[in-house]
Enzyme design. Structure first.
Site, PDB file in Angstrom:
ATOM      1  N   HIS A 138       0.871  -1.181   0.000  1.00 25.67           N
ATOM      2  CA  HIS A 138       0.000   0.000   0.000  1.00 25.67           C
ATOM      3  C   HIS A 138       0.911   1.236   0.000  1.00 25.67           C
ATOM      4  O   HIS A 138       2.046   1.170   0.477  1.00 25.67           O
ATOM      5  CB  HIS A 138      -0.824  -0.061   1.292  1.00 25.67           C
ATOM      6  CG  HIS A 138      -1.891   0.960   1.443  1.00 25.67           C
ATOM      7  ND1 HIS A 138      -1.629   2.256   1.846  1.00 25.67           N
ATOM      8  CD2 HIS A 138      -3.235   0.894   1.277  1.00 25.67           C
ATOM      9  CE1 HIS A 138      -2.772   2.927   1.934  1.00 25.67           C
ATOM     10  NE2 HIS A 138      -3.762   2.134   1.586  1.00 25.67           N
ATOM     11  N   ASP A 160       3.062  -4.879   8.136  1.00 23.90           N
ATOM     12  CA  ASP A 160       1.858  -4.066   8.004  1.00 23.90           C
ATOM     13  C   ASP A 160       0.667  -5.027   8.116  1.00 23.90           C
ATOM     14  O   ASP A 160       0.365  -5.776   7.193  1.00 23.90           O
ATOM     15  CB  ASP A 160       1.882  -3.362   6.638  1.00 23.90           C
ATOM     16  CG  ASP A 160       0.579  -2.623   6.339  1.00 23.90           C
ATOM     17  OD1 ASP A 160      -0.376  -2.742   7.133  1.00 23.90           O
ATOM     18  OD2 ASP A 160       0.530  -1.938   5.300  1.00 23.90           O
ATOM     19  N   GLN A 205      -4.473  -5.357   6.992  1.00 19.91           N
ATOM     20  CA  GLN A 205      -5.481  -6.221   6.367  1.00 19.91           C
ATOM     21  C   GLN A 205      -5.472  -7.637   6.941  1.00 19.91           C
ATOM     22  O   GLN A 205      -6.038  -8.549   6.337  1.00 19.91           O
ATOM     23  CB  GLN A 205      -5.266  -6.290   4.851  1.00 19.91           C
ATOM     24  CG  GLN A 205      -5.452  -4.981   4.121  1.00 19.91           C
ATOM     25  CD  GLN A 205      -6.900  -4.475   4.142  1.00 19.91           C
ATOM     26  OE1 GLN A 205      -7.836  -5.210   4.465  1.00 19.91           O
ATOM     27  NE2 GLN A 205      -7.094  -3.210   3.791  1.00 19.91           N
ATOM     28  N   LYS A 244     -10.289  -0.561  10.717  1.00 22.71           N
ATOM     29  CA  LYS A 244     -10.458  -1.736   9.851  1.00 22.71           C
ATOM     30  C   LYS A 244     -10.782  -2.980  10.667  1.00 22.71           C
ATOM     31  O   LYS A 244     -10.910  -4.070  10.137  1.00 22.71           O
ATOM     32  CB  LYS A 244      -9.183  -1.972   9.026  1.00 22.71           C
ATOM     33  CG  LYS A 244      -8.920  -0.881   7.990  1.00 22.71           C
ATOM     34  CD  LYS A 244      -7.693  -1.224   7.178  1.00 22.71           C
ATOM     35  CE  LYS A 244      -7.152  -0.065   6.387  1.00 22.71           C
ATOM     36  NZ  LYS A 244      -7.975   0.326   5.239  1.00 22.71           N
ATOM     37  N   CYS A 289      -4.851   2.697  -3.544  1.00 27.26           N
ATOM     38  CA  CYS A 289      -3.608   3.167  -2.889  1.00 27.26           C
ATOM     39  C   CYS A 289      -2.464   2.205  -3.130  1.00 27.26           C
ATOM     40  O   CYS A 289      -1.659   1.925  -2.227  1.00 27.26           O
ATOM     41  CB  CYS A 289      -3.802   3.383  -1.400  1.00 27.26           C
ATOM     42  SG  CYS A 289      -4.944   4.703  -1.049  1.00 27.26           S
TER      43      CYS A 289
HETATM   44  N1  PLP Z   1      -1.695  -0.821   4.654  1.00 29.64           N
HETATM   45  C1  PLP Z   1      -2.642  -1.555   4.069  1.00 29.64           C
HETATM   46  C2  PLP Z   1      -2.315  -2.938   3.599  1.00 29.64           C
HETATM   47  C3  PLP Z   1      -3.926  -1.033   3.898  1.00 29.64           C
HETATM   48  O1  PLP Z   1      -4.864  -1.766   3.302  1.00 29.64           O
HETATM   49  C4  PLP Z   1      -4.195   0.275   4.368  1.00 29.64           C
HETATM   50  C5  PLP Z   1      -5.515   0.869   4.155  1.00 29.64           C
HETATM   51  O2  PLP Z   1      -6.279   0.473   3.314  1.00 29.64           O
HETATM   52  C6  PLP Z   1      -3.178   0.992   4.983  1.00 29.64           C
HETATM   53  C7  PLP Z   1      -1.932   0.414   5.106  1.00 29.64           C
HETATM   54  C8  PLP Z   1      -3.403   2.363   5.515  1.00 29.64           C
HETATM   55  O3  PLP Z   1      -4.293   2.341   6.585  1.00 29.64           O
HETATM   56  P1  PLP Z   1      -4.832   3.698   7.229  1.00 29.64           P
HETATM   57  O4  PLP Z   1      -5.384   4.510   6.095  1.00 29.64           O
HETATM   58  O5  PLP Z   1      -5.871   3.252   8.187  1.00 29.64           O
HETATM   59  O6  PLP Z   1      -3.677   4.360   7.888  1.00 29.64           O
END
Ligand code: PLP
Length: 405
Positions: free
Chosen positions: A123, A200, A203, A226, A364
């Protein structure tokens, strides 16, 4: 165990809404999940009964609000099996957690030419913070390629590790492909070469049990919103010795031990990384969300979502011209797809008019889109409160749109 989805759905008031006169089918759970009543009520309860700024007050309300915030920290610690609540840092979300590590880690432990390894399926939140550090400290980053099925291979990762490698930062589960990466193997490989790992878990933490001690990862990050909790709260887990080595990310109240105009000394963990008033209402509500997940049971959640993923995959593949991106065996409840001849935005808009919420766009993950040779895709992502009947509505919707084109 089969979940009684009807009872569960009654916990989520938003799910009984209509959109354009049609029952809402909410398949945008990877972007954010809906909130159960217990979480919504917890927010109201904190503001109605104990609201006061935390840590600094001697008065009763401040003590109660502080207890509530610190109790939530312990709940998060228990949920991911951290060895100490000092290892749980509250942030605004996954994005801020990664920015914190990128900034503090690169500033204190990297020099120009040192390398960070990420993967092609990251992401933007796990790409751009490293690029910012590239400009500031001159680090470089290397990218592990993905295979046809949307997986990484350990041998490809191994080839990229060099004496200059300072950190491997990768997603546990891809928000586009659904791929669940073999993070335990990645950590083992990285540690055999003395390289720390950041996971990370944005998900994965809502779908799969995570034990940071068993995994032995050095850092792990995720977002409350999430995982059925409120927006504006996130977690950075870090091994205590790793966090001790890092300088603060932001300065201000709470993160200090003593301040004079000449010199400031910093507070101990976890407060060193929590400058300013934290979202103690949000943290308390996140604690409630975790209790809700624990009540349903993560194994039950996983079982239900796996069933939905299998069913949706089978049904979608019966549609002529539909292509799914990401066919890894280990996969989270996320399906990105395109139907030949139909622009994803058209698909998303027309589905919306049928009451079906899916996401369209680059999710993203523009570099991943480039690797896949597409600009955007439609994404349906499921939570345990979704049903096979809702998937039938999605399939009927797509079939109707295909006929229109
Ligand atoms: N990393 C992953 C794999 C994501 O799917 C997301 C959000 O969709 C993020 C990071 C960023 O999360 P946040 O916008 O809650 O900071």
């Amino acid at each position: 165990m089969f979940l009684d989805t009807e009872t569960i759905r009654a916990d989520f008031p938003i799910l009984s809404q209509k959109v354009y006169g049609k029952p809402l089918v909410y398949f945008d759970n990877a972007a954010t999940t809906q909130k159960p009543l217990s979480v919504i009520r917890k927010i109201e309860e904190v503001y109605s009964t104990i609201n006061a700024n935390i840590h600094r007050g001697v008065h009763r309300l401040s003590q109660l609000a502080t207890e509530s915030h610190e109790e939530a920290r312990k709940t998060v610690q228990r949920y991911i099996h951290a060895s100490s609540s000092n290892e749980i840092i509250f942030t605004r979300g996954t994005t801020e957690s990664i920015n914190l590590i990128a900034s503090s880690f690169c500033r204190s432990q990297c020099k120009a030419g040192d390398e960070i390894i990420i993967t092609e399926m990251e992401h933007h939140a796990n790409i751009v913070p490293w690029q910012i550090q590239q400009d500031i400290t001159g680090i470089a980053f290397k990218v592990v390629p993905i295979t046809e099925t949307g997986e990484i291979r350990l041998e490809d990762l191994e080839k990229l590790i060099s004496p200059k490698t300072k950190l491997i930062a990768l997603t546990h589960a891809s928000n586009v492909l659904g791929t669940i990466n073999p993070i335990a193997d990645v950590v083992r490989l990285a540690h055999s070469q003395d390289v720390p790992v950041l996971i990370d878990a944005a998900q994965s933490v809502q779908h799969i049990p995570i034990d940071v001690q068993a995994l032995d990862c050095d850092f792990l990050v995720f977002s409350s919103h999430k995982m059925y909790g409120p927006t504006g709260v996130g977690i950075l887990y870090g091994k205590e010795n790793r966090l001790e080595q890092l300088p603060p990310y932001q300065g201000g109240g709470e993160m200090i031990a003593n301040v004079t105009f000449e010199k400031t000394t910093y507070n101990e963990l976890p407060f060193k990384f929590e400058a300013g008033t934290p979202d103690y209402v949000g943290s308390t509500a996140l604690g409630e969300a975790i209790r809700y997940i624990e009540k349903i049971g993560l194994e039950n959640i996983y079982f239900q979502e796996e069933k939905l993923l299998q069913y949706a995959t089978e049904r979608l593949l019966q549609i002529d011209g539909l292509r799914i991106f990401g066919t890894s065996k280990q996969k989270g409840p996320v399906i990105s797809f395109l139907v030949k001849g139909i622009h994803p935005y058209d698909m998303g808009m027309l589905l919306d008019h049928l009451g079906i919420a899916v996401r369209t766009g680059h999710h993203c993950a523009q570099p991943l889109m480039n690797v896949l040779g597409i600009e955007s895709a439609v994404r349906a992502s499921f939570a345990f409160y979704n049903t096979e009947a809702e998937i039938d509505i999605l399939i009927a919707g797509i079939e109707r749109i295909v006929k229109m084109f």
